[in-house]
Write a protein that holds these residues in place. Structure first.
Motif, short mmCIF file in Angstrom:
data_model
loop_
_atom_site.label_atom_id
_atom_site.label_comp_id
_atom_site.label_asym_id
_atom_site.label_seq_id
_atom_site.Cartn_x
_atom_site.Cartn_y
_atom_site.Cartn_z
N MET A 66 -20.03 45.83 22.29
CA MET A 66 -19.84 45.18 23.59
C MET A 66 -20.54 45.98 24.68
O MET A 66 -20.63 47.21 24.62
N ALA A 67 -21.01 45.27 25.67
CA ALA A 67 -21.46 45.91 26.90
C ALA A 67 -20.33 45.80 27.92
O ALA A 67 -19.69 44.76 28.03
N ARG A 68 -20.08 46.89 28.64
CA ARG A 68 -19.04 46.88 29.67
C ARG A 68 -19.71 47.06 31.02
O ARG A 68 -20.46 48.01 31.25
N VAL A 69 -19.42 46.13 31.94
CA VAL A 69 -20.06 46.12 33.25
C VAL A 69 -18.96 46.16 34.32
O VAL A 69 -18.06 45.30 34.32
N ARG A 70 -19.01 47.12 35.20
CA ARG A 70 -18.15 47.11 36.40
C ARG A 70 -18.99 46.50 37.51
O ARG A 70 -19.99 47.09 37.97
N CYS A 71 -18.63 45.32 37.93
CA CYS A 71 -19.44 44.53 38.85
C CYS A 71 -18.78 44.51 40.22
O CYS A 71 -17.69 43.96 40.40
N ASP A 72 -19.42 45.12 41.21
CA ASP A 72 -18.97 45.08 42.59
C ASP A 72 -19.76 44.00 43.32
O ASP A 72 -21.00 43.99 43.27
N PHE A 73 -19.07 43.11 44.00
CA PHE A 73 -19.75 41.99 44.64
C PHE A 73 -18.99 41.56 45.88
O PHE A 73 -17.82 41.93 46.07
N PHE A 74 -19.63 40.78 46.72
CA PHE A 74 -18.99 40.29 47.94
C PHE A 74 -18.34 38.95 47.67
O PHE A 74 -18.95 38.05 47.08
N GLU B 131 -17.00 35.62 49.28
CA GLU B 131 -16.97 34.79 50.49
C GLU B 131 -15.56 34.32 50.78
O GLU B 131 -15.15 34.22 51.95
N ALA B 132 -14.77 34.04 49.74
CA ALA B 132 -13.40 33.56 49.94
C ALA B 132 -12.53 34.63 50.59
O ALA B 132 -11.76 34.34 51.51
N LEU B 133 -12.64 35.87 50.11
CA LEU B 133 -11.80 36.94 50.61
C LEU B 133 -12.35 37.57 51.88
O LEU B 133 -11.60 38.17 52.66
N GLY B 134 -13.64 37.49 52.05
CA GLY B 134 -14.26 38.07 53.24
C GLY B 134 -14.53 39.55 53.13
O GLY B 134 -14.77 40.22 54.14
N PHE B 135 -14.51 40.10 51.91
CA PHE B 135 -14.84 41.51 51.71
C PHE B 135 -15.31 41.72 50.27
O PHE B 135 -15.24 40.82 49.44
N GLY B 136 -15.80 42.94 50.01
CA GLY B 136 -16.25 43.27 48.68
C GLY B 136 -15.09 43.46 47.72
O GLY B 136 -14.04 43.98 48.10
N THR B 137 -15.29 43.07 46.48
CA THR B 137 -14.28 43.25 45.45
C THR B 137 -14.97 43.57 44.13
O THR B 137 -16.18 43.78 44.11
N SER B 138 -14.21 43.62 43.04
CA SER B 138 -14.77 44.06 41.76
C SER B 138 -14.23 43.23 40.62
O SER B 138 -13.14 42.66 40.70
N MET B 139 -14.99 43.19 39.54
CA MET B 139 -14.51 42.69 38.27
C MET B 139 -15.13 43.56 37.17
O MET B 139 -16.24 44.06 37.31
N THR B 140 -14.38 43.76 36.10
CA THR B 140 -14.88 44.43 34.92
C THR B 140 -15.14 43.36 33.87
O THR B 140 -14.28 42.51 33.62
N VAL B 141 -16.32 43.39 33.26
CA VAL B 141 -16.73 42.34 32.34
C VAL B 141 -17.18 42.97 31.03
O VAL B 141 -17.97 43.92 31.02
N LEU B 142 -16.69 42.43 29.92
CA LEU B 142 -17.14 42.81 28.59
C LEU B 142 -18.01 41.69 28.05
O LEU B 142 -17.61 40.52 28.06
N LEU B 143 -19.20 42.06 27.58
CA LEU B 143 -20.16 41.07 27.09
C LEU B 143 -20.49 41.34 25.64
O LEU B 143 -20.74 42.50 25.25
N PRO B 144 -20.51 40.30 24.80
CA PRO B 144 -20.80 40.50 23.38
C PRO B 144 -22.18 41.09 23.15
O PRO B 144 -23.15 40.76 23.85
#
Length: 255
Positions: free
Chosen positions: A1-9, A11-24
């Motif tokens: 698996m590839a593990r990605v910590r993705c920081d992104f803006f 629009e709904a929340l109005g600020f930056g947030t994060s998600m951790t994603v595992l990719l096959p």
């Protein structure tokens, strides 16, 4: 698996947030690790965190990456703070974020399936509540949903208004007094009015303080002939239990 910590803006929340994603990823050359990938979009599990956690918690306290590696399954773990996956009365629109913006943003970044039959949602505690709210309010989007030690009877739980670590939490999210029962944020209410529901999986330890609410939810499902798989066994509200049960969830998913 590839593990990605993705920081992104957001629009709904109005600020930056994060998600951790595992990719096959095919991992034939990696010792002790199996892997499977495909040329098309990946079947996807949205995996939701609990009240005191963030998007990294599943990878820190379980072996979800290893468990998912041989399934060709992508896992998306978003961050929603202490929101109960709800558009807060005095706060931010976390329901709009999780239900509408997150899938669109995640699919824009990664090769994630948009096919409901290949899209799943699960979570623990507060995240179990969020997973079932998604499945009950948008049953056409998911092939299955699972809750581990979920807050499934929230109206009853919120009757205990005093939380020493966050004394105004329920009021911040649901208003003062908190308006939950009989609303679209009440899983028992949603269940009572449901006509089409994806297969549900409920697991909760018999020593868990949320056990009684989980039993009530399962009993209502069965009274309405709604498909539910229930696993009640010895266990508390802790990561050893959830690490074991998430393996059961992955085996149960119709991949």
């Amino acid at each position: 698996m590839a593990r990605v910590r993705c920081d992104f803006f957001s629009e709904a929340l109005g600020f930056g947030t994060s998600m951790t994603v595992l990719l096959p990823q095919t991992a034939a050359g990696q010792i002790g690790v199996s892997g499977r990938a495909s040329d098309g979009d990946f079947p996807t599990l949205y995996l939701l965190h609990g009240l005191s956690d963030d998007d990294t918690i599943w990878t820190r306290h379980t072996a979800i990456e290893r468990y998912a590696a041989g399934l060709g399954l992508a896992v998306v773990m978003p961050q929603v703070h202490r929101s109960f996956y709800t558009d807060e009365v005095w706060g931010r629109p976390y329901w709009t974020f999780i239900a509408e913006e997150l899938p669109r943003v995640a699919r824009g970044f990664f090769r994630l399936s948009a096919d409901p039959a290949r899209t799943f949602v699960a979570g623990l505690s507060m995240g179990g509540y969020g997973a079932f709210k998604l499945a009950l309010r948008h049953p056409d989007r998911f092939g299955a949903a699972a809750s581990l030690s979920g807050v499934l009877d929230l109206a009853a739980r919120a009757a205990d208004l005093h939380r020493p670590e966050d004394p105004r939490m329920w009021q911040r999210i649901y208003g003062d007094p908190p308006a939950i029962e009989g609303t679209p944020d009440d899983l028992m209410h949603l269940l009572a009015g449901a006509t089409t529901v994806p297969p549900l999986y409920v697991a909760c330890g018999t020593e868990d303080p949320l056990y009684d609410g989980n039993v009530r939810f399962v009993e209502q499902c069965r009274a309405q002939a709604i498909p539910v798989t229930a696993e009640f066994s010895p266990g508390e509200h802790e990561w050893g239990y959830w690490d074991a049960r998430i393996r059961d969830v992955l085996a149960w998913l119709p991949l």
